[in-house]
Design a protein around this motif. Structure first.
Motif, mmCIF file in Angstrom:
data_model
loop_
_atom_site.group_PDB
_atom_site.id
_atom_site.type_symbol
_atom_site.label_atom_id
_atom_site.label_comp_id
_atom_site.label_asym_id
_atom_site.label_seq_id
_atom_site.Cartn_x
_atom_site.Cartn_y
_atom_site.Cartn_z
ATOM 1 N N ASP A 1 31.324 6.023 -9.958
ATOM 2 C CA ASP A 1 31.663 7.227 -8.632
ATOM 3 C C ASP A 1 33.036 7.662 -8.859
ATOM 4 O O ASP A 1 33.327 8.568 -8.094
ATOM 5 C CB ASP A 1 31.387 6.286 -7.529
ATOM 6 C CG ASP A 1 30.071 5.905 -7.214
ATOM 7 O OD1 ASP A 1 29.262 6.563 -6.999
ATOM 8 O OD2 ASP A 1 29.934 4.539 -6.991
ATOM 9 N N VAL A 2 33.675 7.123 -9.689
ATOM 10 C CA VAL A 2 35.336 7.660 -9.768
ATOM 11 C C VAL A 2 35.686 7.827 -11.110
ATOM 12 O O VAL A 2 35.570 7.172 -11.993
ATOM 13 C CB VAL A 2 36.285 6.752 -9.013
ATOM 14 C CG1 VAL A 2 37.608 6.995 -9.203
ATOM 15 C CG2 VAL A 2 36.027 6.492 -7.795
ATOM 16 N N ASP A 3 36.421 9.193 -11.346
ATOM 17 C CA ASP A 3 36.946 9.331 -12.697
ATOM 18 C C ASP A 3 38.284 8.517 -12.920
ATOM 19 O O ASP A 3 39.342 8.548 -12.099
ATOM 20 C CB ASP A 3 37.397 10.947 -12.583
ATOM 21 C CG ASP A 3 37.884 11.104 -13.999
ATOM 22 O OD1 ASP A 3 38.068 10.144 -15.006
ATOM 23 O OD2 ASP A 3 38.376 12.243 -14.182
ATOM 24 N N LEU A 4 38.199 7.495 -13.430
ATOM 25 C CA LEU A 4 39.224 6.408 -13.645
ATOM 26 C C LEU A 4 40.612 7.111 -14.306
ATOM 27 O O LEU A 4 41.436 6.407 -14.156
ATOM 28 C CB LEU A 4 38.670 5.145 -14.478
ATOM 29 C CG LEU A 4 37.828 4.310 -13.829
ATOM 30 C CD1 LEU A 4 37.574 3.075 -14.480
ATOM 31 C CD2 LEU A 4 38.163 3.993 -12.362
ATOM 32 N N SER A 5 40.310 8.228 -14.896
ATOM 33 C CA SER A 5 41.527 8.740 -15.603
ATOM 34 C C SER A 5 42.564 9.363 -14.500
ATOM 35 O O SER A 5 43.595 9.470 -14.689
ATOM 36 C CB SER A 5 41.032 10.169 -16.302
ATOM 37 O OG SER A 5 40.887 11.157 -15.344
ATOM 38 N N ARG A 6 42.072 9.393 -13.089
ATOM 39 C CA ARG A 6 43.049 9.625 -11.933
ATOM 40 C C ARG A 6 43.442 8.387 -11.202
ATOM 41 O O ARG A 6 43.940 8.626 -10.085
ATOM 42 C CB ARG A 6 42.545 10.937 -11.224
ATOM 43 C CG ARG A 6 41.338 10.650 -10.463
ATOM 44 C CD ARG A 6 40.972 12.162 -9.546
ATOM 45 N NE ARG A 6 41.685 11.985 -8.520
ATOM 46 C CZ ARG A 6 41.305 11.842 -7.230
ATOM 47 N NH1 ARG A 6 40.303 11.098 -7.054
ATOM 48 N NH2 ARG A 6 42.199 11.778 -6.225
#
Length: 362
Positions: free
Chosen positions: A179-184
């Protein structure tokens, strides 16, 4: 993944430490030359020293200079006064910490985050957010934070008490990644279980955008992922130096420690004086032919050096190779006499051992 160095803030919080402003500035300059992307230089609300350090470093460093602030107006104002590039607002989100550390609700904590982040932006700095005790927080609450603060460029998940291992941390991050863009997402890790460096590498493999590190693991309790370990392991395992100048790693870390008055244990991975020193006869004989035989990496690639030691423990094979390098005879009788001389005069490094062979037998 980029690296944010927290040595200057975490190290200064260790019991019995009080780094001078000049020492922190000197260490920060060394970190900037090394090429770390961000330097968390202090906690300005604690006093004028950190305000001075952050201001000086922000004015001259290529790295983003980060100030820490609780989600309260006084902390944010102090960080703005210090003219930090980034203000990292932090607060707990786990039930344990909300109840026993702050005595507040999650809803109230989010409202404090809202106000603090707005205040950072209004003051002209970039806000980041750290969720304290994130890895002991229900995933739904982490997702709520990422959704609520979608315009915050970096949200750091803190393993505040060092409770995770690589497997459990990777499981948590993989679940979030649905559910989350781990790059941020960033990670702030502690070494209470001895897993901090391994956890940082697991976070990199999961796709996390930032990891907090400190030189020689300086930090509260057992410390944080060691900058030097993360970089060397990254190069060896992944061909990735995380943006730093790998060839300057060891000298830069030693400069930081020297500036802060911190010693290096001789057995400390990467930086310790004995870590790349070899005396075993079997090891040194093989390494005279090929150093990789007993090394996971060439210390010279990171600005360090290896030292082969010869003396009473040297075997016939090693002695024969040293004699050969000196242009001396390598017959059994000469080898036996040379071994006696090494035992009497050692321990000697390679250059000294070859010079002995040249002087006595060539």
């Amino acid at each position: 993944m980029y690296l944010a160095d927290v040595t200057l803030r975490e190290g200064d919080q260790m019991p019995g430490r009080e780094y001078a402003a000049e020492a922190k500035v000197r260490a920060g300059r060394a970190l900037d030359r090394l090429g770390v992307d961000a330097i968390q230089a202090g906690f300005p609300v604690t006093g004028e020293k950190d305000v001075q350090v952050i201001g000086e470093l922000a004015a001259e460093c290529e790295a983003d200079v980060v100030a820490l602030a609780r989600a309260v107006s006084g902390d944010v104002d102090a960080a703005l006064d210090a003219e930090a590039d980034v203000i990292e607002v932090f607060g707990p989100v786990s039930d344990l910490q909300l109840e026993y550390a702050l005595g507040t609700s999650r809803g109230s904590m989010f409202e404090q985050f809202d106000a603090a982040i707005d205040r950072v932006r209004d003051g002209g700095a970039t806000p980041h957010l750290t969720l304290v005790d994130a890895f002991r927080t229900e995933r739904e609450h982490l997702l709520e934070a990422f959704d609520r603060y979608a315009d915050v460029p970096m949200i750091t998940l803190a393993d505040t008490v060092g409770a995770r291992t690589p497997a459990s941390l990777r499981g948590d991050l993989d679940a979030l990644a649905a559910d989350v863009d781990l790059s941020r997402a960033g990670v702030h890790l502690h070494d209470d279980l001895g897993c901090a460096t391994a956890n940082a590498l697991a976070a990199h493999e999961a796709g996390v955008g930032k990891a907090d590190v400190s030189v020689a693991s300086l930090g509260e309790r057992a410390g944080n992922p060691a900058l030097e370990e993360v970089v060397v392991a990254g190069v060896v395992e992944h061909g990735e130096s995380f943006g730093v100048t790998a060839s300057e790693l060891v000298p830069a870390c030693r400069e930081v420690l020297d500036a802060l008055g911190e010693s290096i244990p001789p057995r400390k991975a990467i930086l310790g004086s004995e870590v790349t020193e070899h005396e075993s006869g079997i090891h040194t004989a093989a390494m005279l032919r090929e150093p990789r035989a007993f090394e996971p990496f060439d210390p010279g690639d990171f600005g360090g050096e290896r030292r082969l030691v010869f003396g009473a423990g040297t075997g016939r094979s090693g002695a024969r190779q040293l004699l050969g390098r000196a242009g001396a005879p390598t017959d059994d009788e000469t080898v036996a006499v040379y071994l006696d001389r090494l035992a009497a005069e050692g321990p000697l490094d390679t250059e000294e051992a070859v010079e002995l062979a040249r002087r006595e037998f060539a």
